[in-house]
Motif scaffolding. Structure first.
Motif, short mmCIF file in Angstrom:
data_model
loop_
_atom_site.label_atom_id
_atom_site.label_comp_id
_atom_site.label_asym_id
_atom_site.label_seq_id
_atom_site.Cartn_x
_atom_site.Cartn_y
_atom_site.Cartn_z
N LEU A 122 1.31 -1.30 -0.25
CA LEU A 122 0.28 -0.03 -0.19
C LEU A 122 0.69 1.07 0.04
O LEU A 122 0.22 2.36 -0.80
N LEU A 123 1.73 1.29 0.98
CA LEU A 123 2.48 2.38 0.64
C LEU A 123 3.73 2.71 -0.40
O LEU A 123 3.91 3.93 -0.63
N GLU A 124 3.56 1.44 -0.83
CA GLU A 124 4.63 1.85 -2.45
C GLU A 124 3.82 2.76 -3.36
O GLU A 124 4.66 3.09 -3.89
N GLY A 125 2.39 2.29 -3.42
CA GLY A 125 1.45 2.66 -4.03
C GLY A 125 1.46 4.08 -3.76
O GLY A 125 1.29 5.05 -4.92
N GLN A 126 2.01 4.46 -2.59
CA GLN A 126 1.93 6.15 -2.03
C GLN A 126 3.31 6.88 -2.71
O GLN A 126 3.11 7.94 -1.72
#
Length: 357
Positions: A122-126
């Motif tokens: 999820l954080l990688e997508g952000q």
């Protein structure tokens, strides 16, 4: 350092013990689930000391700053520190890059119901690259490992399926079924309640009051408590701010369920299991040489201080931003922190407006 996620370190939590009388799945889980964690802040002094203001992490990690021995590792909260829930903060990303360049082990420590690997994706997508941290420890990851082990134990002994009634919304996939649980639709069918994430819609108003469980949730909890079901919460947060909106966290159900006579087990900060797993992940035995950077006094700061970890409260975003930035033009107010710290009975060692170097 090899990468590990919340599921990988869940074995540090105390395993659910076998039932004294195996005939009842419900009694097996209910007897072994611990009461809700008493807030670690109870160990803090009644009169909190003053926090030291930092312009950035460089003041802690740079030996030339005169701050003493720099920390050997960093534990970092996620929502309110690294991201607003929709996008990662650029200064926080840059600070992580500096820590990584210096070889400082970094573990993300979050109360999210997601497992560690799911949170990392999820954080990688952000915009937060996965190479900026060594491990991701989550309340959901610890709970997943705990319940998965109980399911495996039961199956090895020829026991019945462990049946759960879900409260809240599972984030990042079908967590319960991946753990081997059988999801059911009513209290009468269930062996336990399993709480996830947030409840209801968020309130985007500045200074919105803390949200509360609605009538339907209260009715469900009352019925479950009468039936003797344990409530297992995969997230200890009582509220969470996502993209500016304040949401009711599943952790808010703990005191309500206990007041109804129910038994609760909470995974996440400020619990000791969470910080033990995080210290193990960064490979530092002395908690006094580790720093925890978080945005919430009752979870990040209280739990870390109880574990002997140095603390930094981020004030400009997250849980306490509206309460702390009440000075002229929205500036930080030390008096507001003193009032908040007296209520929470815990004071951070340091404060910093945003995670930055």
């Amino acid at each position: 350092m090899s990468r590990r996620d919340g599921a990988g370190v869940a074995e540090t939590a105390t395993a659910i013990q076998p039932a004294l009388r195996p005939r009842s799945v419900r009694s097996a889980v209910g007897a072994s689930v611990a009461p809700a964690l008493r807030p670690a802040m109870a160990e803090a002094p009644a009169e909190p000391v003053e926090a030291m203001a930092l312009s950035g992490l460089g003041a802690l990690f740079d030996p030339a700053s005169g701050a003493g021995n720099p920390p050997l590792a960093a534990l970092v909260d996620v929502w309110g520190v690294l991201t607003d829930g929709a996008r990662a903060f650029v200064p926080a990303i840059e600070a992580l890059k500096v820590l990584r360049a210096r070889g400082v082990p970094v573990a993300l420590v979050s109360n999210t119901s997601r497992r560690g690997g799911e949170l990392a994706r999820l954080l990688e997508g952000q915009g937060l690259a996965s190479d900026l941290h060594d491990a991701v420890i989550t309340g959901g990851g610890l709970a997943f490992g705990h319940l998965s082990a109980e399911v495996a134990r039961r199956r090895a002994g020829g026991g019945d399926d462990l049946r759960c009634l879900i409260v809240g919304t599972q984030p990042g996939g079908d967590w319960a079924r991946d753990a081997g649980l059988r999801c059911v639709a009513s209290v009468d069918e269930a062996d336990l309640l399993l709480g996830f994430g947030v409840l209801g819609e968020g309130d985007p108003r500045p200074g919105a009051p803390p949200p509360a469980p609605d009538i339907a949730v209260r009715r469900l909890l009352r019925t479950a408590a009468r039936s003797g079901l344990p409530l297992i919460l995969t997230n200890a947060d009582t509220s969470v701010r996502i993209a500016g909106a304040l949401h009711l966290g599943i952790g808010a159900l703990a005191p309500l369920y206990q007041s109804l006579g129910g038994t609760v087990r909470i995974y996440g900060k400020p619990g000791a299991d969470m910080f033990a797993a995080a210290l193990d992940a960064v490979g530092v035995a002395d908690p006094g040489r580790v720093v925890m950077i978080g945005d919430t006094l009752a979870t990040d700061i209280a739990g870390a201080r109880a574990a002997g970890i140095v603390t930094v409260l981020v004030t400009g975003a997250g849980s306490h931003a509206d309460e702390l930035h009440v000075g002229a033009g929205g500036t930080f107010c030390a008096e507001a922190l003193a009032r908040l710290a007296r209520r929470a009975r815990v004071m951070p060692h340091h404060v910093m407006e945003a995670m930055q170097w």
